[in-house]
Scaffold this motif. Structure first.
Motif, PDB file in Angstrom:
ATOM      1  N   PRO A  99      -6.252   6.996   0.386  1.00  8.44           N
ATOM      2  CA  PRO A  99      -6.152   8.447   0.213  1.00  8.44           C
ATOM      3  C   PRO A  99      -7.366   9.166   0.800  1.00  8.44           C
ATOM      4  CG  PRO A  99      -6.925   7.445  -1.798  1.00  8.44           C
ATOM      5  CD  PRO A  99      -6.587   6.307  -0.866  1.00  8.44           C
TER       6      PRO A  99
ATOM      7  N   SER B 171      -4.333   1.657  -1.459  1.00 10.38           N
ATOM      8  CA  SER B 171      -4.016   2.886  -0.730  1.00 10.38           C
ATOM      9  C   SER B 171      -5.265   3.398  -0.035  1.00 10.38           C
ATOM     10  CB  SER B 171      -3.406   3.964  -1.640  1.00 10.38           C
ATOM     11  OG  SER B 171      -4.328   4.360  -2.633  1.00 10.38           O
TER      12      SER B 171
ATOM     13  N   ARG C 234       3.804  -1.445   3.667  1.00  7.80           N
ATOM     14  CA  ARG C 234       3.773  -0.013   3.374  1.00  7.80           C
ATOM     15  C   ARG C 234       4.929   0.385   2.465  1.00  7.80           C
ATOM     16  NH1 ARG C 234       5.798   5.030   6.735  1.00  7.80           N
ATOM     17  NH2 ARG C 234       4.752   6.692   5.572  1.00  7.80           N
TER      18      ARG C 234
ATOM     19  N   ALA D  53      -4.429   2.985   7.053  1.00  5.43           N
ATOM     20  CA  ALA D  53      -3.952   1.696   6.557  1.00  5.43           C
ATOM     21  C   ALA D  53      -3.456   0.809   7.691  1.00  5.43           C
ATOM     22  CB  ALA D  53      -2.837   1.913   5.533  1.00  5.43           C
TER      23      ALA D  53
ATOM     24  N   SER E 248      -3.603   8.832   5.635  1.00  4.50           N
ATOM     25  CA  SER E 248      -3.536   7.657   4.752  1.00  4.50           C
ATOM     26  C   SER E 248      -2.683   6.557   5.373  1.00  4.50           C
ATOM     27  CB  SER E 248      -2.983   8.055   3.381  1.00  4.50           C
ATOM     28  OG  SER E 248      -1.642   8.518   3.479  1.00  4.50           O
ATOM     29  N   HIS E 249      -1.655   6.941   6.108  1.00  2.00           N
ATOM     30  CA  HIS E 249      -0.789   5.981   6.786  1.00  2.00           C
ATOM     31  C   HIS E 249      -1.516   5.335   7.958  1.00  2.00           C
ATOM     32  CE1 HIS E 249       2.798   5.391   9.721  1.00  2.00           C
ATOM     33  NE2 HIS E 249       2.566   4.269   9.067  1.00  2.00           N
TER      34      HIS E 249
ATOM     35  N   TYR F  71       0.858  -1.190   0.000  1.00  2.00           N
ATOM     36  CA  TYR F  71       0.000   0.000   0.000  1.00  2.00           C
ATOM     37  C   TYR F  71       0.890   1.234   0.000  1.00  2.00           C
ATOM     38  CZ  TYR F  71       0.520   1.385   4.982  1.00  2.00           C
ATOM     39  OH  TYR F  71       0.994   1.821   6.198  1.00  2.00           O
ATOM     40  N   SER F  72       0.464   2.253  -0.710  1.00  2.00           N
ATOM     41  CA  SER F  72       1.221   3.502  -0.791  1.00  2.00           C
ATOM     42  C   SER F  72       0.622   4.516   0.171  1.00  2.00           C
ATOM     43  CB  SER F  72       1.191   4.048  -2.224  1.00  2.00           C
ATOM     44  OG  SER F  72      -0.142   4.293  -2.643  1.00  2.00           O
ATOM     45  N   SER F  73       1.489   5.303   0.784  1.00  2.97           N
ATOM     46  CA  SER F  73       1.020   6.377   1.664  1.00  2.97           C
ATOM     47  C   SER F  73       2.020   7.507   1.646  1.00  2.97           C
ATOM     48  CB  SER F  73       0.837   5.870   3.094  1.00  2.97           C
ATOM     49  OG  SER F  73       2.069   5.787   3.773  1.00  2.97           O
TER      50      SER F  73
ATOM     51  N   ARG G 226      -0.351   4.301  -6.925  1.00  5.01           N
ATOM     52  CA  ARG G 226      -1.568   3.500  -6.927  1.00  5.01           C
ATOM     53  C   ARG G 226      -2.117   3.366  -8.346  1.00  5.01           C
ATOM     54  NH1 ARG G 226      -3.362   1.153  -7.646  1.00  5.01           N
ATOM     55  NH2 ARG G 226      -1.929   0.097  -6.343  1.00  5.01           N
TER      56      ARG G 226
ATOM     57  N   ALA H 256       2.105   9.198  -3.830  1.00  6.26           N
ATOM     58  CA  ALA H 256       1.488   7.959  -3.344  1.00  6.26           C
ATOM     59  C   ALA H 256       0.313   7.557  -4.233  1.00  6.26           C
ATOM     60  CB  ALA H 256       1.027   8.126  -1.899  1.00  6.26           C
TER      61      ALA H 256
END
Length: 216
Positions: free
Chosen positions: A120, A118, A97, A84, A80-81, A71-73, A110, A106
């Motif tokens: 967002p 993600s 992560r 998740a 967002s972090h 997952y992107s953050s 995605r 980020a």
């Protein structure tokens, strides 16, 4: 502490003490809350190639492929972090992560498939939800959000009890007299409840709350 020096702050104000050593402030000791201005939900989104069309299916896929999904953050402590990591903890899944310098990079990860998942905020996700470049599964708030019409909550679609949202608060320095705090609250809440202000904040991806100091 005279009512003329104010701070508009997101969750980083109180989250920092859990992420860093020797934070110079204490949010309870050093600040007087005025009002919770607004909240912003996050959206659980996946790349369209991922075979998950609900939170329940995403959890099942992550359990079947532990450590394989990314997952992107943005920065540590961002909504967002945290959304998740709370999801991972409550669902009991291992999604890795991948940190980026901000919400834009980020989201780009995605879209390109560099990361499969993600969380967002709505402002970041909305254009790509409409274009079909990402698949949205759920909102992270406890109740459905008008900012993401038609999307179920994560709690209702596979992860009971889950809730995460970004919040924006107004503060004064500690020991600001209560009558001044009350006067500031009255004026700011009146402004927030103006129809044009509400709409502009909504268009920017935030839902007005305009709470009492005690609620913040």
């Amino acid at each position: 502490a005279d009512g003329y020096t104010l701070l508009l702050a997101s969750g980083s104000l109180w989250i920092s003490q859990f992420l860093r050593d020797n934070v110079a402030w204490d949010v309870v000791r050093d600040y007087s809350p005025i009002t919770l201005l607004a909240t912003t939900p996050n959206i659980i989104v996946v790349h369209p190639s991922l075979p998950a069309r609900s939170v329940k299916e995403l959890i099942a896929l992550a359990k079947a492929r532990p450590g394989e999904l990314n997952y992107s953050s943005g920065q540590a402590g961002s909504s967002s972090h945290l959304a998740a990591e709370l999801f991972k903890a409550m669902a009991g899944v291992n999604i890795v992560r991948v940190a980026y310098k901000g919400a834009g990079p980020a989201m780009l990860a995605r879209i390109t498939g560099e990361a499969q998942v993600s969380f967002p905020n709505t402002a970041s996700a909305a254009p790509y939800m409409k274009s079909g470049k990402i698949r949205s599964l759920a909102v992270t708030t406890a109740q459905p959000s008008a900012l993401a019409p038609g999307l179920p909550t994560a709690a209702a679609s596979g992860l009971p009890g889950y809730e995460s949202k970004a919040i924006l608060g107004m503060f004064a320095p500690a020991r600001t007299p209560a009558p001044i705090i009350d006067q500031l609250n009255l004026g700011i809440v009146r402004a927030l409840n103006d129809a044009d202000v509400k709409q502009r904040l909504f268009d920017a991806g935030a839902e007005v709350v305009a709470s009492s100091p005690a609620e913040l």
